[in-house]
Design a protein around this motif. Sequence first.
Motif, PDB file in Angstrom:
ATOM      1  N   TRP A 129       3.082  30.413 -28.246  1.00 30.69           N
ATOM      2  CA  TRP A 129       3.343  29.731 -29.508  1.00 30.69           C
ATOM      3  C   TRP A 129       2.904  28.266 -29.453  1.00 30.69           C
ATOM      4  O   TRP A 129       2.333  27.731 -30.412  1.00 30.69           O
ATOM      5  CB  TRP A 129       4.818  29.853 -29.838  1.00 30.69           C
ATOM      6  N   THR A 130       3.137  27.618 -28.310  1.00 36.91           N
ATOM      7  CA  THR A 130       2.758  26.208 -28.178  1.00 36.91           C
ATOM      8  C   THR A 130       1.248  26.033 -28.220  1.00 36.91           C
ATOM      9  O   THR A 130       0.724  25.195 -28.970  1.00 36.91           O
ATOM     10  CB  THR A 130       3.300  25.627 -26.859  1.00 36.91           C
ATOM     11  N   PHE A 131       0.516  26.826 -27.451  1.00 33.59           N
ATOM     12  CA  PHE A 131      -0.941  26.684 -27.416  1.00 33.59           C
ATOM     13  C   PHE A 131      -1.588  27.216 -28.694  1.00 33.59           C
ATOM     14  O   PHE A 131      -2.669  26.757 -29.062  1.00 33.59           O
ATOM     15  CB  PHE A 131      -1.506  27.365 -26.170  1.00 33.59           C
ATOM     16  N   LEU A 132      -0.928  28.150 -29.368  1.00 31.14           N
ATOM     17  CA  LEU A 132      -1.433  28.584 -30.671  1.00 31.14           C
ATOM     18  C   LEU A 132      -1.387  27.420 -31.663  1.00 31.14           C
ATOM     19  O   LEU A 132      -2.337  27.207 -32.436  1.00 31.14           O
ATOM     20  CB  LEU A 132      -0.595  29.753 -31.190  1.00 31.14           C
ATOM     21  N   LYS A 133      -0.307  26.655 -31.637  1.00 35.14           N
ATOM     22  CA  LYS A 133      -0.193  25.504 -32.536  1.00 35.14           C
ATOM     23  C   LYS A 133      -1.188  24.405 -32.163  1.00 35.14           C
ATOM     24  O   LYS A 133      -1.801  23.788 -33.040  1.00 35.14           O
ATOM     25  CB  LYS A 133       1.236  24.959 -32.509  1.00 35.14           C
ATOM     26  N   ILE A 134      -1.352  24.185 -30.863  1.00 32.98           N
ATOM     27  CA  ILE A 134      -2.338  23.194 -30.433  1.00 32.98           C
ATOM     28  C   ILE A 134      -3.726  23.613 -30.897  1.00 32.98           C
ATOM     29  O   ILE A 134      -4.505  22.800 -31.404  1.00 32.98           O
ATOM     30  CB  ILE A 134      -2.305  23.019 -28.899  1.00 32.98           C
ATOM     31  N   GLY A 135      -4.055  24.880 -30.729  1.00 37.71           N
ATOM     32  CA  GLY A 135      -5.364  25.380 -31.141  1.00 37.71           C
ATOM     33  C   GLY A 135      -5.593  25.313 -32.636  1.00 37.71           C
ATOM     34  O   GLY A 135      -6.735  25.361 -33.087  1.00 37.71           O
ATOM     35  N   SER A 136      -4.516  25.186 -33.413  1.00 37.52           N
ATOM     36  CA  SER A 136      -4.642  25.106 -34.865  1.00 37.52           C
ATOM     37  C   SER A 136      -4.957  23.703 -35.365  1.00 37.52           C
ATOM     38  O   SER A 136      -5.413  23.543 -36.503  1.00 37.52           O
ATOM     39  CB  SER A 136      -3.344  25.591 -35.529  1.00 37.52           C
ATOM     40  N   VAL A 137      -4.703  22.692 -34.542  1.00 34.82           N
ATOM     41  CA  VAL A 137      -4.883  21.301 -35.003  1.00 34.82           C
ATOM     42  C   VAL A 137      -5.814  20.486 -34.108  1.00 34.82           C
ATOM     43  O   VAL A 137      -6.120  19.335 -34.431  1.00 34.82           O
ATOM     44  CB  VAL A 137      -3.522  20.572 -35.118  1.00 34.82           C
ATOM     45  N   ALA A 138      -6.276  21.050 -32.986  1.00 36.10           N
ATOM     46  CA  ALA A 138      -7.045  20.283 -32.004  1.00 36.10           C
ATOM     47  C   ALA A 138      -8.516  20.196 -32.392  1.00 36.10           C
ATOM     48  O   ALA A 138      -9.384  20.792 -31.762  1.00 36.10           O
ATOM     49  CB  ALA A 138      -6.888  20.887 -30.611  1.00 36.10           C
ATOM     50  N   PHE A 139      -8.800  19.444 -33.461  1.00 34.50           N
ATOM     51  CA  PHE A 139     -10.184  19.185 -33.850  1.00 34.50           C
ATOM     52  C   PHE A 139     -10.801  18.170 -32.890  1.00 34.50           C
ATOM     53  O   PHE A 139     -10.109  17.316 -32.346  1.00 34.50           O
ATOM     54  CB  PHE A 139     -10.228  18.620 -35.272  1.00 34.50           C
ATOM     55  N   GLY A 140     -12.120  18.257 -32.693  1.00 35.13           N
ATOM     56  CA  GLY A 140     -12.808  17.196 -31.963  1.00 35.13           C
ATOM     57  C   GLY A 140     -13.331  17.537 -30.595  1.00 35.13           C
ATOM     58  O   GLY A 140     -13.907  16.685 -29.939  1.00 35.13           O
ATOM     59  N   GLY A 141     -13.120  18.777 -30.103  1.00 36.83           N
ATOM     60  CA  GLY A 141     -13.731  19.154 -28.841  1.00 36.83           C
ATOM     61  C   GLY A 141     -12.881  18.875 -27.609  1.00 36.83           C
ATOM     62  O   GLY A 141     -11.659  18.751 -27.674  1.00 36.83           O
ATOM     63  N   PHE A 142     -13.577  18.736 -26.477  1.00 34.18           N
ATOM     64  CA  PHE A 142     -12.969  18.729 -25.144  1.00 34.18           C
ATOM     65  C   PHE A 142     -11.866  17.692 -24.985  1.00 34.18           C
ATOM     66  O   PHE A 142     -10.713  18.007 -24.719  1.00 34.18           O
ATOM     67  CB  PHE A 142     -14.084  18.503 -24.119  1.00 34.18           C
ATOM     68  N   MET A 143     -12.205  16.406 -25.164  1.00 34.63           N
ATOM     69  CA  MET A 143     -11.235  15.354 -24.896  1.00 34.63           C
ATOM     70  C   MET A 143     -10.089  15.374 -25.901  1.00 34.63           C
ATOM     71  O   MET A 143      -8.962  15.018 -25.572  1.00 34.63           O
ATOM     72  CB  MET A 143     -11.921  13.984 -24.899  1.00 34.63           C
ATOM     73  N   SER A 144     -10.370  15.790 -27.116  1.00 35.36           N
ATOM     74  CA  SER A 144      -9.301  15.911 -28.107  1.00 35.36           C
ATOM     75  C   SER A 144      -8.289  16.962 -27.666  1.00 35.36           C
ATOM     76  O   SER A 144      -7.075  16.733 -27.689  1.00 35.36           O
ATOM     77  CB  SER A 144      -9.893  16.286 -29.464  1.00 35.36           C
ATOM     78  N   LEU A 145      -8.788  18.111 -27.253  1.00 35.85           N
ATOM     79  CA  LEU A 145      -7.913  19.209 -26.867  1.00 35.85           C
ATOM     80  C   LEU A 145      -7.057  18.844 -25.662  1.00 35.85           C
ATOM     81  O   LEU A 145      -5.846  19.081 -25.642  1.00 35.85           O
ATOM     82  CB  LEU A 145      -8.737  20.466 -26.573  1.00 35.85           C
ATOM     83  N   ILE A 146      -7.655  18.248 -24.647  1.00 36.20           N
ATOM     84  CA  ILE A 146      -6.857  17.900 -23.470  1.00 36.20           C
ATOM     85  C   ILE A 146      -5.873  16.781 -23.783  1.00 36.20           C
ATOM     86  O   ILE A 146      -4.821  16.673 -23.143  1.00 36.20           O
ATOM     87  CB  ILE A 146      -7.742  17.512 -22.261  1.00 36.20           C
ATOM     88  N   SER A 147      -6.197  15.947 -24.783  1.00 35.36           N
ATOM     89  CA  SER A 147      -5.250  14.908 -25.187  1.00 35.36           C
ATOM     90  C   SER A 147      -4.016  15.526 -25.827  1.00 35.36           C
ATOM     91  O   SER A 147      -2.889  15.084 -25.596  1.00 35.36           O
ATOM     92  CB  SER A 147      -5.920  13.933 -26.158  1.00 35.36           C
ATOM     93  N   PHE A 148      -4.229  16.559 -26.634  1.00 36.14           N
ATOM     94  CA  PHE A 148      -3.092  17.277 -27.208  1.00 36.14           C
ATOM     95  C   PHE A 148      -2.246  17.910 -26.109  1.00 36.14           C
ATOM     96  O   PHE A 148      -1.010  17.843 -26.133  1.00 36.14           O
ATOM     97  CB  PHE A 148      -3.589  18.361 -28.160  1.00 36.14           C
TER      98      PHE A 148
END
Length: 419
Positions: free
Chosen positions: A29-48
């Motif tokens: 559930w946590t990573f599903l939510k992150i994957g729903s808002v993590a625009f911007g690629g690699f560094m954006s995703l790891i920042s989330f």
Amino acid sequence: MWKFRLYKPKADTTSAQSPDKTSLWFLFWTFLKIGSVAFGGFMSLISFIETIIVKRYKLISHEEMLDAISLANLLPGPQAVNVVAFVGYRLRGSVGALITTTSIILPSFFLVLALSYFYFQYGDIPALQKAFLGFIPAIAAIVFSVVWRMGKKTITGKKEIALLLVSLLIMIATPMTYRIYAPIMIIALCAFMGYVFFYDGNNISSEKEFSKFPIGKIIVPLSLLSILFLLWFVPLPFENNSLMMLALTFASMSLILFGGGYVFIPIIGSIVVLQYGWVTQQEFTDGIAMGQITPGPILISATFIGYKVAGLAGALLSTIAIFGPPAILMISAARVLDFIKQSPVTQAAIHGVHCGVIGLILVAAFVILNTAVPAWPFEIKNVLPTLVILIAAIIALMKFKLDVVWIIPAAGILGYLMY
């Protein structure tokens, strides 16, 4: 704030050494939510991930997160998904890696699938560019906040500052043509300098255990990956548009792609457009655009290509093939890393690498921000929306501690209204 009823992490949890405390449902559930808002690629995703998994729930440490980023820069495949696989493995082993990798991809997979359907039916992409322009400065603000938090824990002396500056200078001085190789050079150099700066010859407590290399844990996955890698160089005896050809092509391709999503684009284009003719050049360009304006990794464009070739089954197989093999390789590397970190030599080298990686993240923040700045001639009215969103996001994150899941939607609305 997000609320979960099935799991509440303890405040003093600092790593994944007690995986039974982290439920699989919580990870999904946590990573599903992150994957729903993590625009911007690699560094954006790891920042989330750093903000939610490291800072809020304290499930892994900042050092483990830096380990993940370091390995992602060294290994082939989509870096963002590789980091997610590493974190999932740390928290719940191989099952955790499968859960986190799947859930981070699902939102963008279904969104690209829907966009692909409308694209091939009506020949157009929904207009999301204005909202995307608003996302960019907010993403940069999130990355800046992560650099600040990680830096406070890692950059603690003059030697660490020196390694940070080395990383920054190499990235700035490297011409754009060769910049894809700069992260590997920085990690290698910082590992050597870390050994020189931080190695303690008196620390020999771990060397005895270091002699027991866990070859049994990695031999099977590495053997399978070697076969897939070799298939890249061998003509495949399948029909051009078959599901088997689609899956094996993307799987073998995923293991020879180094340097991040944007580096992969011309390589993938030469295969799917020129060699196999699965999509036209215009369709390929539009598919890459879908990967950019949707959350998650840019290589989700493989879903678009697979859908064009073989419908839903093709989209699913292409997505699994482009993300699966590198994630397996990442898990194997994580197992080896757990072992070699027992060595004082490796500990010193990794400390140096962590300092260099923070420099890479800082540079990435400026690169992300630069994409929202209009080309010359420079006019203040053109950059004002970017500055407003950037400053507002930084204040919201660092002063008011606002949750990142609110930052991105708000930035998208502001972008739509201001650009």
